[in-house]
Motif scaffolding. Structure first.
Motif, short mmCIF file in Angstrom:
data_model
loop_
_atom_site.label_atom_id
_atom_site.label_comp_id
_atom_site.label_asym_id
_atom_site.label_seq_id
_atom_site.Cartn_x
_atom_site.Cartn_y
_atom_site.Cartn_z
N UNK A 189 0.84 -1.20 0.00
CA UNK A 189 0.00 0.00 0.00
C UNK A 189 0.87 1.25 0.00
N UNK A 190 0.42 2.27 -0.74
CA UNK A 190 1.13 3.56 -0.79
C UNK A 190 0.28 4.66 -0.15
N UNK A 191 0.94 5.63 0.44
CA UNK A 191 0.27 6.83 0.94
C UNK A 191 0.93 8.04 0.29
N UNK A 192 0.11 8.89 -0.32
CA UNK A 192 0.61 10.11 -0.97
C UNK A 192 -0.09 11.33 -0.38
N UNK A 193 0.66 12.40 -0.22
CA UNK A 193 0.09 13.72 0.05
C UNK A 193 0.32 14.56 -1.20
N UNK A 194 -0.73 15.20 -1.69
CA UNK A 194 -0.59 15.93 -2.94
C UNK A 194 -1.47 17.17 -2.96
N UNK A 195 -1.06 18.13 -3.77
CA UNK A 195 -1.82 19.36 -3.94
C UNK A 195 -2.39 19.43 -5.34
N UNK A 251 0.34 19.98 -8.26
CA UNK A 251 1.39 20.99 -8.10
C UNK A 251 2.42 20.58 -7.05
N UNK A 252 2.10 19.57 -6.25
CA UNK A 252 3.03 19.05 -5.25
C UNK A 252 2.66 17.60 -4.97
N UNK A 309 -5.67 22.90 -3.24
CA UNK A 309 -6.13 22.09 -2.11
C UNK A 309 -5.15 20.95 -1.89
N UNK A 310 -4.98 20.57 -0.61
CA UNK A 310 -4.06 19.49 -0.24
C UNK A 310 -4.88 18.27 0.19
N UNK A 311 -4.51 17.10 -0.34
CA UNK A 311 -5.22 15.87 -0.02
C UNK A 311 -4.23 14.77 0.34
N UNK A 312 -4.75 13.71 0.94
CA UNK A 312 -3.95 12.52 1.23
C UNK A 312 -4.71 11.30 0.74
N UNK A 359 -9.31 8.52 0.76
CA UNK A 359 -8.83 9.81 0.29
C UNK A 359 -9.46 10.89 1.16
N UNK A 360 -8.65 11.80 1.64
CA UNK A 360 -9.13 12.81 2.58
C UNK A 360 -8.60 14.19 2.22
N UNK A 361 -9.41 15.19 2.47
CA UNK A 361 -9.01 16.58 2.27
C UNK A 361 -8.28 17.07 3.52
N UNK A 362 -7.08 17.56 3.33
CA UNK A 362 -6.28 18.07 4.44
C UNK A 362 -6.43 19.58 4.58
#
Length: 301
Positions: free
Chosen positions: A74-80, A199-200, A169-172, A159-162
């Protein structure tokens, strides 16, 4: 004439959990770590885009045989998501190809996220390493050819909105193998009636390896060889979560030659899709159990 002595390659094995820096390819990262450890053999468990940062598990020596198990984790990503523009690559590296004045409200974004969880179909970005008629999709796209990639089934656990903003917007996301976060950002934006691109991007976990385990290239460069070696995680670290079967001397000898063995003793498994076997703490092989017999898939030295 260069009289500098050639570096001696070492038969060292283990995992380097690298926090890959921005603007460095995964291949370059592996090359740098391999050079720092003077390792004879190295590979990585899952490519990260050059503009992404985060967990890149680098396998040295015998750990390269455990790459498939880690890649499947399993992978976890934080992204914008940058709202209002779509790009050729679905991230900040590409050229803007469409724009929109629509900026989603927080409530609308939160309402659409459940549609992107579970087992879903996803169309990969055209700038990806997937092959089309034997050619990499990104090579065809760069050559100006039309690339048509078929949607593929992926698993998104959560998937969650941070953090939400008007422009970004930043999500995970927690997801399985084969998920393209760039495509996820693109599709979320389209579901909200706008355009968007990544963008990130930061990968916070791959299988058993997390941010808390990670080391940077700068940190490795500041250490002696012995200190670097002390940071290596054992080959078996790649098997966290997989059943382990401990063997006796006779069984271990048979497995080292790639032979199937009958598992005996109370509690011995009769059937397992995937597992690994060990002797006195050392990894011997990965494989499966069928009718009470362990059968080798990969044998470790």
């Amino acid at each position: 004439m260069n009289d500098k002595p050639k570096r001696i390659k070492r038969t060292i094995s283990g995992w380097v959990v690298l926090d890959k820096p921005y603007d460095m390819t995964s291949t370059q990262s592996v090359g740098k770590v391999r050079w720092l450890f003077s390792a004879a053999k190295a590979g990585h468990a899952g490519t990260l885009d050059p503009l992404a940062t985060g967990i890149l598990p680098i396998a040295l020596g015998e750990a390269t045989k455990a790459v498939p198990q880690v890649q499947d984790g399993t992978k976890i990503y934080r992204f914008a998501i940058r709202w209002g523009s779509a790009t050729t690559t679905d991230d900040a590296e590409g050229t803007v190809v469409a724009t929109s004045d629509v900026r989603p409200e927080r409530t609308a974004l939160e309402a659409v996220l459940p549609a992107f969880t579970g087992t879903i179909m996803q169309r990969p970005p055209i700038y990806s390493a997937l092959k089309v008629d034997g050619e990499r999709a990104y090579d065809l796209a760069r050559a100006g050819e039309t690339v048509a990639l078929q949607p593929r089934e992926i698993d998104v656990d959560a998937i969650a909105l941070i953090e939400h903003g008007n422009e970004q917007s930043m999500l995970e996301v927690t997801c399985g193998k084969g998920t393209y976060v760039r495509a996820l950002a693109r599709d979320i934006a389209e579901a909200l009636g706008t355009h968007g691109h990544v963008s990130m991007l930061h990968r916070a976990a791959v299988g058993p390896f997390h941010d808390m385990d990670a080391v940077t290239i700068d940190q490795l460069e500041g250490l002696s060889q012995d200190e670097r070696d002390a940071l290596l995680k054992p080959v078996a670290a790649g098997f966290a979560g997989l059943p382990e079967i401990r063997l006796d001397q006779q069984q271990a000898t048979a497995v080292r030659h790639g032979n199937a063995i009958l598992l005996t003793g109370a509690g011995s498994p009769v059937s397992l899709d995937e597992c690994w076997v060990s002797f006195r703490g050392d990894v011997l092989a990965t494989g499966w159990v069928e009718f009470g017999q362990f059968r080798c898939r990969r044998v470790f030295n």
